[in-house]
Design a protein around this motif. Sequence first.
Motif, PDB file in Angstrom:
ATOM      1  N   ALA A 168       0.649  -1.030   0.600  1.00 27.54           N
ATOM      2  CA  ALA A 168       0.114   0.410  -0.166  1.00 27.54           C
ATOM      3  C   ALA A 168       0.991   1.154  -0.175  1.00 27.54           C
ATOM      4  CB  ALA A 168      -0.961  -0.118   0.866  1.00 27.54           C
ATOM      5  N   HIS A 169       2.007   1.127   0.888  1.00 22.31           N
ATOM      6  CA  HIS A 169       2.293   2.373   1.151  1.00 22.31           C
ATOM      7  C   HIS A 169       3.297   3.063  -0.110  1.00 22.31           C
ATOM      8  CE1 HIS A 169       6.100   5.087   2.150  1.00 22.31           C
ATOM      9  NE2 HIS A 169       6.837   4.055   1.946  1.00 22.31           N
ATOM     10  N   TYR A 170       3.943   1.694  -1.355  1.00 21.96           N
ATOM     11  CA  TYR A 170       4.110   2.034  -2.518  1.00 21.96           C
ATOM     12  C   TYR A 170       3.486   2.066  -3.708  1.00 21.96           C
ATOM     13  CZ  TYR A 170       8.679   1.444  -0.510  1.00 21.96           C
ATOM     14  OH  TYR A 170      10.060   1.343   0.158  1.00 21.96           O
ATOM     15  N   ALA A 171       2.602   1.477  -3.557  1.00 21.23           N
ATOM     16  CA  ALA A 171       1.676   2.148  -4.653  1.00 21.23           C
ATOM     17  C   ALA A 171       0.636   2.876  -4.593  1.00 21.23           C
ATOM     18  CB  ALA A 171      -0.327   1.635  -4.604  1.00 21.23           C
ATOM     19  N   GLU A 172       0.778   3.440  -6.262  1.00 18.23           N
ATOM     20  CA  GLU A 172      -0.347   4.758  -6.173  1.00 18.23           C
ATOM     21  C   GLU A 172      -1.145   5.088  -6.079  1.00 18.23           C
ATOM     22  OE1 GLU A 172      -1.078   7.179 -10.592  1.00 18.23           O
ATOM     23  OE2 GLU A 172      -0.895   4.884 -10.200  1.00 18.23           O
ATOM     24  N   HIS A 173      -1.138   6.568  -5.511  1.00 20.16           N
ATOM     25  CA  HIS A 173      -1.909   6.982  -4.364  1.00 20.16           C
ATOM     26  C   HIS A 173      -3.216   8.196  -4.778  1.00 20.16           C
ATOM     27  CE1 HIS A 173       1.086   5.937  -1.073  1.00 20.16           C
ATOM     28  NE2 HIS A 173       0.710   5.075  -1.383  1.00 20.16           N
ATOM     29  N   GLU A 174      -3.769   8.551  -3.978  1.00 16.62           N
ATOM     30  CA  GLU A 174      -4.705   9.919  -3.975  1.00 16.62           C
ATOM     31  C   GLU A 174      -5.077  10.491  -2.769  1.00 16.62           C
ATOM     32  OE1 GLU A 174      -8.640   9.472  -6.602  1.00 16.62           O
ATOM     33  OE2 GLU A 174      -8.173   7.009  -6.331  1.00 16.62           O
ATOM     34  N   LEU A 175      -5.352  11.669  -2.616  1.00 15.60           N
ATOM     35  CA  LEU A 175      -6.001  12.653  -1.707  1.00 15.60           C
ATOM     36  C   LEU A 175      -7.659  12.785  -1.587  1.00 15.60           C
ATOM     37  CD1 LEU A 175      -4.737  13.533   0.681  1.00 15.60           C
ATOM     38  CD2 LEU A 175      -4.412  15.727   0.220  1.00 15.60           C
ATOM     39  N   MET A 176      -8.267  11.800  -0.359  1.00 17.68           N
ATOM     40  CA  MET A 176      -9.951  12.597  -0.731  1.00 17.68           C
ATOM     41  C   MET A 176      -9.914  12.744   0.362  1.00 17.68           C
ATOM     42  SD  MET A 176     -11.412   8.798  -1.268  1.00 17.68           S
ATOM     43  CE  MET A 176     -11.076   8.996  -3.420  1.00 17.68           C
ATOM     44  N   PRO A 177     -11.333  13.416   0.803  1.00 19.16           N
ATOM     45  CA  PRO A 177     -11.973  13.763   2.174  1.00 19.16           C
ATOM     46  C   PRO A 177     -12.678  12.328   2.540  1.00 19.16           C
ATOM     47  CG  PRO A 177     -13.222  15.160   0.343  1.00 19.16           C
ATOM     48  CD  PRO A 177     -12.286  13.974  -0.541  1.00 19.16           C
TER      49      PRO A 177
END
Length: 495
Positions: free
Chosen positions: A424-433
């Motif tokens: 999970a740490h190295y996966a691609e991320h996105e920020l959301m509420p």
Amino acid sequence: MNSIQEQLRMSELPKDQEKMPLFDALVHYANRNTIPFDVPGHKMGAQASPLKNILGEMTMKMDVNSMKELDLLSHPQSVIKEAQQLAADAFGADHAYFLVNGTTSGILAMILATCKPDDVLIVPRNCHKSVMNGLILSGAKPVFIEPEVDVHFGISHGISVKNVIKTLSAYPEAKAILVTYPTYFGSMNELRTICKLAHDRNIAVIVDSAHGAHLPFMPELIDPITAGADIVTMSMHKTGGSLTQSSILLLNEGRISAKTMQKTLNMIQTTSANYLLMSSLDVARHELALYGYERYQALKPLVEKTIYEIEEHTCFEVLKKDFVRKHNMQSYDWTKLVIRVNDSGLTGFEVYTLLKEKYKIQMELAEGYVVMAVITTADDENSLKKLVWALREIERLYNRKTPIYSTSVTPTHANILLLSPREAHYAEHELMPIDRALGKISADLLMIYPPGIPLVIPGELISEDVIQQYHYYSQTFGNVLTESALEHHITVVKE
């Protein structure tokens, strides 16, 4: 090796424990009036500064760099080596290692020394956030054991032997099991039994004893080394009397070698170890070894009197060993004063704030139903009386008469782990509420601090319980730590 506790019970003075080799060497060097052309740049406090004015000249003179006569933490040969061996003797271990980045560095080292990528590590779900970081760094696969939940006090205790047996049977390939002992709230499971169960399967036992540095010097309690743990990290600064950020890692050789342990620590500890911190460990060990046992014997009646006076004159209830034994089959560290306050209609957060703002009393932490005070031998009858008086007055002046209960205090549903923390740490991320994150995989670590136990970790599914808990703590206490810079947002794994 006999522990100091065992030696004291036999009325024998621990051999050489009156020595403080590192502290004495540091004081001697500070008094030599050396002209420093090395670092640190304050040059033993040569210039006037607010820091020197407040801390004093001697403190600045003792903040020095590594050198031959003061030894080197990463390759100890003289006074640090001797001081660490005295600590090992005091705590009944084969080896001791001084830590200058707190128990966090010890937990990382314990995991890295025992687990390779994809190895299985059995972990209590109410462990400290540093364990999650250790999983990310090592690549180990966590198997979580749910702790025993105490709905009455609104807290979690240690993992049960029953659940340990079940998990060991399901994961015989596990390389290590991590146990929190004691827990933040003072409960202590049957660690001796857990060690035997694990060792019979050739599984190492590593122990987060951040809140248990004092246990070897308690008359009736079992410390983790005596229980049979392979590696133990304890925060001497929390209950042992050293300076904040200083801890000790203890090793019993066999499953992990001293060479592996030192090499691992050298990867994660600074090469510029702070001598004030290290020398404070030397002094704290000296004090515990020589005087700890008798001081805790003298302290216990004061704590028992305090508990009686709190419960006799308020509607508050204090967590005690009989309650923990009856409901959770675990023992209890009486130096953790966990006070249940919600029958007054007040949350623990409200009582915590009142104690601080109205009475200048700083508690260790608050939870929905409780506040907690950590008691050490530095406490006395006077400080304990002030706490009792303040609690009585709060109950008298602010009691709302209607008890408070909330399902957010003790959620019963475990989070589902879909990815390892490393994945999970190295996966691609996105920020959301966070309110839009239901059903997403967290890449973030939401944590209540203190005590540093995560609501959700990288790799876990964000459930309705997680969101409700987040809002509960945000609204009642405002102390939910997140890695996002935006309030009420969370980083998730991008789909």
